[in-house]
Design a protein around this motif. Structure first.
Motif, PDB file in Angstrom:
ATOM      1  N   ARG A   1      27.004 -83.505  94.711  1.00  0.00           N
ATOM      2  CA  ARG A   1      26.504 -84.716  95.391  1.00  0.00           C
ATOM      3  C   ARG A   1      25.107 -84.494  95.933  1.00  0.00           C
ATOM      4  N   ILE A   2      24.882 -83.310  96.460  1.00  0.00           N
ATOM      5  CA  ILE A   2      23.581 -83.025  97.079  1.00  0.00           C
ATOM      6  C   ILE A   2      22.471 -83.047  96.031  1.00  0.00           C
ATOM      7  N   PHE A   3      22.697 -82.402  94.902  1.00  0.00           N
ATOM      8  CA  PHE A   3      21.638 -82.366  93.889  1.00  0.00           C
ATOM      9  C   PHE A   3      21.454 -83.729  93.225  1.00  0.00           C
ATOM     10  N   GLN A   4      22.524 -84.505  93.148  1.00  0.00           N
ATOM     11  CA  GLN A   4      22.374 -85.881  92.663  1.00  0.00           C
ATOM     12  C   GLN A   4      21.449 -86.669  93.599  1.00  0.00           C
ATOM     13  N   ALA A   5      21.714 -86.556  94.896  1.00  0.00           N
ATOM     14  CA  ALA A   5      20.881 -87.277  95.875  1.00  0.00           C
ATOM     15  C   ALA A   5      19.444 -86.769  95.851  1.00  0.00           C
ATOM     16  N   LEU A   6      19.270 -85.468  95.680  1.00  0.00           N
ATOM     17  CA  LEU A   6      17.906 -84.920  95.612  1.00  0.00           C
ATOM     18  C   LEU A   6      17.169 -85.475  94.400  1.00  0.00           C
ATOM     19  N   SER A   7      17.898 -85.645  93.310  1.00  0.00           N
ATOM     20  CA  SER A   7      17.233 -86.121  92.090  1.00  0.00           C
ATOM     21  C   SER A   7      16.794 -87.576  92.229  1.00  0.00           C
ATOM     22  N   GLU A   8      17.378 -88.309  93.187  1.00  0.00           N
ATOM     23  CA  GLU A   8      17.014 -89.725  93.379  1.00  0.00           C
ATOM     24  C   GLU A   8      16.034 -89.920  94.533  1.00  0.00           C
ATOM     25  N   ALA A   9      15.800 -88.873  95.324  1.00  0.00           N
ATOM     26  CA  ALA A   9      15.027 -89.039  96.569  1.00  0.00           C
ATOM     27  C   ALA A   9      13.552 -89.291  96.296  1.00  0.00           C
ATOM     28  N   THR A  10      12.993 -90.212  97.092  1.00  0.00           N
ATOM     29  CA  THR A  10      11.538 -90.434  97.048  1.00  0.00           C
ATOM     30  C   THR A  10      10.892 -90.042  98.380  1.00  0.00           C
ATOM     31  N   VAL A  11      11.725 -89.864  99.395  1.00  0.00           N
ATOM     32  CA  VAL A  11      11.250 -89.360 100.687  1.00  0.00           C
ATOM     33  C   VAL A  11      12.204 -88.248 101.099  1.00  0.00           C
ATOM     34  N   PHE A  12      11.638 -87.091 101.435  1.00  0.00           N
ATOM     35  CA  PHE A  12      12.461 -85.951 101.837  1.00  0.00           C
ATOM     36  C   PHE A  12      12.010 -85.521 103.234  1.00  0.00           C
ATOM     37  N   ILE A  13      12.975 -85.386 104.133  1.00  0.00           N
ATOM     38  CA  ILE A  13      12.632 -85.005 105.502  1.00  0.00           C
ATOM     39  C   ILE A  13      13.543 -83.858 105.929  1.00  0.00           C
ATOM     40  N   ALA A  14      12.947 -82.719 106.273  1.00  0.00           N
ATOM     41  CA  ALA A  14      13.720 -81.591 106.789  1.00  0.00           C
ATOM     42  C   ALA A  14      13.470 -81.486 108.286  1.00  0.00           C
ATOM     43  N   VAL A  15      14.535 -81.235 109.018  1.00  0.00           N
ATOM     44  CA  VAL A  15      14.430 -81.199 110.477  1.00  0.00           C
ATOM     45  C   VAL A  15      15.051 -79.904 111.002  1.00  0.00           C
TER      46      VAL A  15
END
Ligand code: OAD
Length: 299
Positions: free
Chosen positions: A230-244
């Motif tokens: 699920r995580i890599f699927q979501a990463l492949s669709e992301a256009t904004v990435f925010i790490a906190v």
């Protein structure tokens, strides 16, 4: 200056910078703002030619509406121990690091479990007590509100095992390193179950019906994190990435930003640069409980 807010409009830095004047500190805030504006600068190390570093004086200056999210954007948020630091849960590394007398591998690995399960449960019992006393902070609440606004266009992935995202109202946080208030059998494939008990020595290790020992539902060193598909699927669709609030040293999470690099704007929020800082478009330096509420603008 209107309505207690000073907004700087003249420079590119100032477009992003909004200075809130709170509790009669107008004049000092103005000077704090201008000095902060000077600190908004392009990094000059080679790996960061397109990166901007923003240092916020969190005691007076907030950044408002800095991270623009359009209707088409899909947002991936990765949180680490730092987001819970202001809630009183110590981080793993750096000042305030947890269990400094023990290396984590000594208490958070399958080997440690085989060698001394009581020590492991003592460690996680302490962590359960600390986490049970903690309350979500404005950083958690901001991300919960963002989830309500963006709904399934936001994917919240946390390395944290506490439940502060859920307590703040997040409904779909994905815990890649497990959950502190769940346990499971170390032998059979019985599903993880809710468990808030503490098992301090000399208590016996609880047993499953199958005879196996009950262990914390935590991804230990050497084990595979949960929900990676699920995580890599979501990463492949992301256009904004925010790490906190994550130090950027523990894989695979440390490489998520590199994974999205070609198509997503990426932002880091925390008091110091993470080890993988050069992979981010921008780093916002400050405590997440103070910065996050002002990064997304009115929702
Ligand atoms: P770390 O302890 O490695 O890093 C915490 C980060 O939070 C640091 O970079 C701090 O600068 C930052 N920080 C401190 N206070 C903060 C604040 N108020 N606001 C925002 N940031 C703040 O924690 P993680 O990167 O989450 O794994 O560690 C990753 C994994 O390593 C953990 O999930 C854990 C550990 O081993 C497992 O238990 C499997």
């Amino acid at each position: 200056m209107t309505g207690g807010t000073v907004t700087l409009k003249d420079t590119s830095a100032a477009r992003l910078l909004c200075v809130e004047t709170q509790l009669g500190i107008c004049l000092r805030s103005w000077f704090a703002a201008t000095s902060s504006e000077k600190q908004y600068h392009a990094r000059n190390d080679p790996c960061a030619s397109s990166q901007t570093l923003i240092r916020a004086h969190s005691w007076r200056v907030t950044l408002r509406g800095v991270i623009e999210i359009s209707r088409q954007d899909r947002v991936f948020i990765l949180t680490g121990a730092g987001i819970s630091a202001e809630s009183g849960i110590p981080t793993f590394r750096g000042a305030g690091g947890l269990w400094r007398n023990y290396r984590f591998e000594e208490v958070a690995s399958p080997r440690a479990w085989q060698r001394d399960p009581r020590l492991v449960w003592e460690f996680y019992s302490i962590r359960r007590r600390v986490a049970a006393a903690a309350k979500p902070n404005p950083g958690h609440f901001t991300l919960a509100q963002l989830e309500r606004t963006l709904q399934d266009r936001l994917f919240l992935c946390t390395q944290n095992v506490d439940s502060l995202h859920e307590q703040a109202g997040s409904r779909r946080a994905v815990h890649m390193h497990g959950e502190l208030f769940k346990s499971r059998c170390d032998r059979c494939d019985r599903n993880p179950f809710d468990d808030t008990e503490t098992y301090d020595p000399p208590a016996d290790i609880p047993r499953c019906a199958c005879g196996g020992q009950i262990r914390p539902h935590i991804c230990w060193f050497g084990e595979v994190p949960y929900h990676l598909d699920r995580i890599f699927q979501a990463l492949s669709e992301a256009t904004v990435f925010i790490a906190v609030g994550t130090s950027g040293v523990v894989e695979p999470a440390a490489s998520f930003v590199a994974h999205v690099r070609d198509r997503a704007q990426s932002f880091y929020v925390g008091p110091e640069e993470p080890a993988n800082a050069c992979a981010f478009t921008k780093c916002f330096l400050g405590k997440s409980g103070e910065l996050l509420p002002s990064l997304f603008g009115p929702q």
